[in-house]
Design a protein around this motif. Structure first.
Motif, PDB file in Angstrom:
ATOM      1  N   THR A 155       0.841  -1.203   0.000  1.00  0.00           N
ATOM      2  CA  THR A 155       0.000   0.000   0.000  1.00  0.00           C
ATOM      3  C   THR A 155       0.871   1.246   0.000  1.00  0.00           C
ATOM      4  OG1 THR A 155      -1.606   1.267   1.312  1.00  0.00           O
ATOM      5  CG2 THR A 155      -0.097  -0.130   2.520  1.00  0.00           C
ATOM      6  N   PRO A 156       0.386   2.340  -0.600  1.00  0.00           N
ATOM      7  CA  PRO A 156       1.108   3.596  -0.441  1.00  0.00           C
ATOM      8  C   PRO A 156       0.959   4.108   0.985  1.00  0.00           C
ATOM      9  CG  PRO A 156      -0.973   3.961  -1.590  1.00  0.00           C
ATOM     10  CD  PRO A 156      -0.818   2.468  -1.433  1.00  0.00           C
ATOM     11  N   GLY A 157       1.884   4.957   1.393  1.00  0.00           N
ATOM     12  CA  GLY A 157       1.792   5.576   2.704  1.00  0.00           C
ATOM     13  C   GLY A 157       2.770   4.998   3.711  1.00  0.00           C
ATOM     14  N   VAL A 159       3.553   2.756   6.855  1.00  0.00           N
ATOM     15  CA  VAL A 159       2.990   1.530   7.419  1.00  0.00           C
ATOM     16  C   VAL A 159       3.796   1.102   8.638  1.00  0.00           C
ATOM     17  CG1 VAL A 159       2.411  -0.882   6.987  1.00  0.00           C
ATOM     18  CG2 VAL A 159       2.211   0.797   5.135  1.00  0.00           C
ATOM     19  N   VAL A 166      -1.755   0.931   8.621  1.00  0.00           N
ATOM     20  CA  VAL A 166      -1.383   2.074   7.790  1.00  0.00           C
ATOM     21  C   VAL A 166      -1.532   3.321   8.654  1.00  0.00           C
ATOM     22  CG1 VAL A 166      -1.874   3.378   5.703  1.00  0.00           C
ATOM     23  CG2 VAL A 166      -2.169   0.894   5.707  1.00  0.00           C
ATOM     24  N   ALA A 169      -1.747   7.759   4.861  1.00  0.00           N
ATOM     25  CA  ALA A 169      -1.908   7.448   3.442  1.00  0.00           C
ATOM     26  C   ALA A 169      -2.605   8.618   2.761  1.00  0.00           C
ATOM     27  CB  ALA A 169      -2.705   6.162   3.258  1.00  0.00           C
ATOM     28  N   SER A 171      -2.826   9.580  -0.223  1.00  0.00           N
ATOM     29  CA  SER A 171      -3.416   9.396  -1.549  1.00  0.00           C
ATOM     30  C   SER A 171      -4.730   8.615  -1.541  1.00  0.00           C
ATOM     31  CB  SER A 171      -2.412   8.686  -2.470  1.00  0.00           C
ATOM     32  OG  SER A 171      -2.091   7.399  -1.974  1.00  0.00           O
ATOM     33  N   TRP A 175      -8.059   5.583   4.425  1.00  0.00           N
ATOM     34  CA  TRP A 175      -7.314   4.323   4.388  1.00  0.00           C
ATOM     35  C   TRP A 175      -6.525   4.113   5.676  1.00  0.00           C
ATOM     36  CZ3 TRP A 175      -7.871   0.070   1.915  1.00  0.00           C
ATOM     37  CH2 TRP A 175      -6.828  -0.825   1.699  1.00  0.00           C
ATOM     38  N   ALA A 176      -5.915   5.181   6.191  1.00  0.00           N
ATOM     39  CA  ALA A 176      -5.129   5.068   7.417  1.00  0.00           C
ATOM     40  C   ALA A 176      -6.039   4.681   8.585  1.00  0.00           C
ATOM     41  CB  ALA A 176      -4.434   6.388   7.712  1.00  0.00           C
ATOM     42  N   ASN A 196       4.594  -1.032   3.142  1.00  0.00           N
ATOM     43  CA  ASN A 196       4.677   0.038   2.159  1.00  0.00           C
ATOM     44  C   ASN A 196       5.020  -0.540   0.790  1.00  0.00           C
ATOM     45  OD1 ASN A 196       6.961   1.915   0.758  1.00  0.00           O
ATOM     46  ND2 ASN A 196       5.253   3.138   1.510  1.00  0.00           N
ATOM     47  N   ASP A 197       4.358  -0.038  -0.242  1.00  0.00           N
ATOM     48  CA  ASP A 197       4.534  -0.622  -1.569  1.00  0.00           C
ATOM     49  C   ASP A 197       5.971  -0.554  -2.072  1.00  0.00           C
ATOM     50  OD1 ASP A 197       4.427   2.149  -1.830  1.00  0.00           O
ATOM     51  OD2 ASP A 197       2.719   2.172  -3.209  1.00  0.00           O
ATOM     52  N   GLU A 244      10.334   8.823   1.764  1.00  0.00           N
ATOM     53  CA  GLU A 244       9.232   9.565   1.143  1.00  0.00           C
ATOM     54  C   GLU A 244       9.783  10.706   0.280  1.00  0.00           C
ATOM     55  OE1 GLU A 244       6.225   8.751   0.950  1.00  0.00           O
ATOM     56  OE2 GLU A 244       6.055   7.182   2.463  1.00  0.00           O
TER      57      GLU A 244
END
Length: 401
Positions: A155-157, A159, A166, A169, A171, A175-176, A196-197, A244
């Protein structure tokens, strides 16, 4: 991955022999081998290898193959690792797409689906789409979702891998903090991990690319992030927020207030992410080329024109390369990894872009760096997720012996 038992005794020795034979068998061409070859590889006695193979066959992870009888002596016996005896899932979640795969225990993808996430989809909606897609992909692979051995989600963000949560996040709204892991574990009844992706893409590079002890991996698409390997170990940072790169601000004057996030994009992403490159190309390439770029909505049109020598496209590519190199240099001067791998959608531009990036970096760095394009392209995250899931499957294999 080789698992070494820490206890002692005859049963532990038998288990160690089984794992050694299994590791040798999976490393063999086609994951099949004659008993004599396994004896040579493991340096165990023939009776020990035969006993190990019998135990592995009883566990359902090895089968014996029929061999042609040469008519001289006993027919050579061959064994095969049954990679199909178990399956894992690797999932890549992004703000615009969801890629779900199911692979066997050799890491071979059996089925996959890529679906677009609805514009503006919030966390609970993305979680529902994930569950529906995983169900469909498992059916494509001929397995029940509840029969999976392990699942890993990228996942993005930011983690927290220890808590499986998460933390941030930008984007994906909502989600967080979503209890995704608990819900998936309750449903699937197997180990489920989230990371994290970009960190998973790094794992994929070490698995399917070139294993490096010091490496910086940069994902360059609409979003930009990085993951590091330092002295052979992944580096996450004190808050799991290392890498990041997309939030580096090169554009705001030093005495001005930093700008707010726009659609979850950081300043560097707004400067040189895929969407920013497209907007710059449309702005600076007038006429038929600009129209083609606008109509296609794809930066590949720009890079193809630059490769064919279009002066306006070449000028835009140089601007993009200079901007990207300046942001990347902030990492390289601090980290000095020696090698950089770039993946993500923009990596498909090839040398027309990256030769320009290399030239710009040479003017900004104190020592040279090797920069190469990932051969995994858009599959890096999901392959890394499969690799992490397979590591868990290894432990289940060991427990079966």
């Amino acid at each position: 991955m080789t698992i070494t038992p820490t206890a002692t005794g005859p049963h532990v020795l038998r288990r160690m022999n089984c794992l050694a034979v299994l590791d040798a068998l999976r490393s063999a061409d086609g994951m099949t081998a004659r008993v004599s070859a396994l004896v040579a590889t493991t340096r165990l006695s023939r009776p020990a290898v035969s006993r190990a193979l019998a135990a592995l066959a009883d566990a359902g992870v090895v089968e014996f193959l029929a061999t042609e009888d040469s008519g001289v002596g006993r027919p050579a016996q061959r064994a095969r690792f049954r990679a199909e005896c178990g399956h894992v899932a690797g999932i890549d979640i992004g703000p615009h797409k969801l890629l779900v795969t199911v692979a066997d225990l050799a890491g071979t993808v059996c089925a996959e689906r890529r679906v677009a996430t609805p514009p503006g989809a919030a966390g609970p909606q993305v979680a529902g789409l994930l569950r529906a897609t995983l169900t469909a992909v498992a059916a494509d692979a001929g397995v029940e979702p509840t029969a999976l051995w392990a699942v890993t989600v990228g996942t993005p963000g930011v983690v927290d891998t220890e808590r499986g949560e998460v933390v941030l996040a930008p984007s994906i709204p909502g989600w967080a903090g979503l209890p995704l892991l608990a819900e998936l574990r309750d449903w699937l009844r197997c180990p489920v991990f989230i990371d994290n992706d970009v960190n998973l893409a790094v794992a994929a590079e070490r698995w399917r690319g070139r294993a490096e002890d010091n490496l910086l991996y940069v994902h360059w698409g609409e979003r930009i992030g990085s993951g590091s390997i330092i002295d052979g170990k992944p580096y996450r940072g004190a808050s799991s927020a290392a890498g990041e790169l997309g939030f580096v601000d090169l554009d705001t004057p030093l005495d001005d207030e930093p700008p707010p996030l726009v659609e979850g994009l950081g300043p560097f992403e707004r400067l040189v992410g895929a969407r920013a490159i497209l907007e710059l190309a449309v702005e600076r390439c007038a006429g038929p080329l600009g129209d083609a770029i606008r109509a296609g909505g794809d930066v590949a049109v720009l890079f193809e024109a630059a490769a064919n020598g279009d002066e306006r496209a070449v000028a835009v590519v140089r601007t993009v390369a200079r901007r990207f190199a300046r942001g990347l240099a902030t990492h390289l001067l601090a980290f000095d990894p020696g090698r950089v791998v770039v993946g993500g959608g923009v990596s498909g531009a090839g040398d027309v872009l990256f030769d320009a990036v290399r030239a710009e970096l040479a003017r900004m760095l104190l020592v040279p760096v090797e920069l190469r394009i990932s051969g995994l392209r858009g599959q890096g995250v999901v392959l890394g997720a499969i690799r992490v899931a397979l590591d868990t499957a290894e432990r289940r294999l060991a427990d079966m012996l």
